[in-house]
Design an enzyme around this catalytic site. Structure first.
Site, PDB file in Angstrom:
ATOM      1  NE  ARG A  56       3.923  27.994  38.569  1.00  0.00           N
ATOM      2  CZ  ARG A  56       2.595  27.777  38.461  1.00  0.00           C
ATOM      3  NH1 ARG A  56       1.765  28.319  39.318  1.00  0.00           N
ATOM      4  NH2 ARG A  56       2.124  27.039  37.476  1.00  0.00           N
ATOM      5  CE1 TYR A 108      21.562  45.842  45.281  1.00  0.00           C
ATOM      6  CE2 TYR A 108      19.557  45.408  44.058  1.00  0.00           C
ATOM      7  CZ  TYR A 108      20.892  45.175  44.282  1.00  0.00           C
ATOM      8  OH  TYR A 108      21.563  44.268  43.506  1.00  0.00           O
ATOM      9  CG  ASP A 183      16.046  45.786  51.358  1.00  0.00           C
ATOM     10  OD1 ASP A 183      16.690  45.056  52.135  1.00  0.00           O
ATOM     11  OD2 ASP A 183      16.225  45.781  50.129  1.00  0.00           O
ATOM     12  CE  LYS A 208      23.196  41.090  47.916  1.00  0.00           C
ATOM     13  NZ  LYS A 208      22.442  42.336  47.865  1.00  0.00           N
TER      14      LYS A 208
END
Ligand SMILES: *Cc1c(COP(=O)(O)O)cnc(C)c1O
Length: 396
Positions: A56, A108, A183, A208
């Site tokens: 992690r 978004y 972004d 994307k």
């Protein structure tokens, strides 16, 4: 390439193929980065901490990806998260209760929802949602306790272009400490590097264009500031929102062709937009690749190209738009964008369905708006597909 800071002298394609993946890094000089699945790592001696301790906190495959991503975005540092939304969340977790942030209303939907429901709704942050294209009004919204501003460009689905340098100038004049977060999902690091325009932090949904094959959900945050990066790494480890080593490997593989894919998306979108702009079945079209786009000049200054997106208003309203979508054969009716395959989406019934009609209208999202994500197929087949769908619409 011995470090991810050496990239200034080499081209994007070389970075995409090699950065962070030097064979000498691995135990058997692997040319392709191995998928490192072990969750834990041996300490040679108690008290002597190894490079990696628990997966992690850090993982070799993830480290390779992070180095590659930093280099692509012309940044010193990158951290990855298990989704684009989680990447935005990490950036917002830099703030604390009582801090104010300003966000562009065209951002978004998932990011806005996290901000409203969690940051403001539960965690005591204060926010202002406003249209950044009205720069003067935006400037007035920056307050004494503002710590961060957040926007994306091009926006979804109206593909507006926000002037990154101008936002940075406005913000830094008020207070140089306010963080400007961009972004950059739609432009991809191939076409646009917001840090070069003065932004402090870049956020990506890698689901994307960066991964590009519609088979990984992942996000990234890039910055040049070591202290911000350290805090982001801490948030990544403490919050635990990390992608799996296999997904990191898939993303590394996808990135190797990012430059080729973006070039092809750009070629295809221009050809399709020119065809659609003249088409009888189209009421109006928005595409960053066309001179008819209201911010065409600005985009040419700020970015080196246009992503494969077209927002299309089908003449005749909802019924015709629905018929158009249902008639497409190569374009798949589905959410998301930026993959090798062409997709068609219906924002008012899909991504923006949760909004009220008034909210949608304010964003320019009408019922006959169709958003195309143009893939890398042969453009003649894509045009033939659109043409046969328009025929069906006519026969309606
Ligand atoms: C998809 C998307 C996100 C969210 O990313 P996920 O990977 O789906 O969590 C954030 N910003 C933009 C611009 C996006 O298109």
């Amino acid at each position: 390439m011995s470090s991810n800071h050496d990239h200034s002298l080499i081209g994007f394609g070389t970075i995409a193929v090699h950065a962070g993946q030097e064979p000498e890094k691995w135990d058997s000089n692997q040319v392709v980065a191995p998928i490192s699945l072990s969750t834990t790592y041996k300490w040679e001696r108690a008290g002597e901490k190894p490079n990696h301790t628990y997966s992690r906190s850090s993982n070799p495959t993830r480290e390779a990806l992070q180095q590659c991503l930093a280099a692509l975005e012309k940044a010193k540092y990158a951290t990855v998260y298990s989704s684009g939304v989680a990447a935005g969340m990490a950036a917002l977790n830099l703030l604390q209760a009582g801090d104010h942030f300003v966000v562009d209303s065209g951002s978004y939907g998932g990011t806005l929802r996290y901000m409203k429901d969690i940051c403001v709704g539960k965690h005591g942050l204060l926010s202002t949602v406003t249209d950044f294209l009205d720069y003067e009004h935006f400037a007035e919204e920056i307050k004494e306790n503002t710590k961060l501003v957040f926007f994306e460009t091009p926006t979804n689905p109206m593909l507006n272009i926000i002037d990154i340098s101008k936002v940075v100038r406005i913000v830094k004049e008020k207070n140089p400490k306010i963080l400007v977060v961009v972004d950059n999902t739609f432009a991809s690091p191939y076409f646009q590097n917001p840090l070069s325009h003065g932004a402090d932090i870049v956020v990506h949904s890698m689901s994307k264009y960066i991964n590009g094959h519609s088979d990984v959900v992942m996000g990234a945050v890039m910055t040049n500031y070591p202290e911000i990066h350290q805090e982001l790494r801490r948030i990544q480890n403490v919050g635990g929102s990390i992608p799996s080593p296999f997904d990191c490997w898939l993303a590394l593989r996808g990135i190797k062709t990012l430059h080729l894919r973006m070039e092809k998306h750009a070629q295809n979108v221009k050809i399709l937009a020119e065809y659609l702009e003249k088409h009888d079945g189209v009421e109006k079209l928005v595409c960053v690749a066309l001179p008819s786009h209201p911010h065409f000049e600005l985009n040419n200054r700020q970015a080196s190209g246009a992503p494969g997106l077209i927002s299309l208003f089908v003449k005749g309203g909802l019924e015709k738009a629905t018929c158009f979508l249902n008639s497409l054969k190569i374009f798949t009716c589905a959410e998301s964008l930026g993959g090798v395959e062409s997709l068609a989406a219906h924002p008012s019934q899909m991504s923006h369905k949760e909004l009220s009609r008034e909210e949608r209208e304010r964003l320019g999202i009408k019922d006959h708006l169709v958003r195309l994500s143009v893939g890398i197929e042969d453009h003649r087949d894509l045009i033939a597909d659109l043409e046969q769908a328009f025929k069906k619409v006519q026969e309606l």
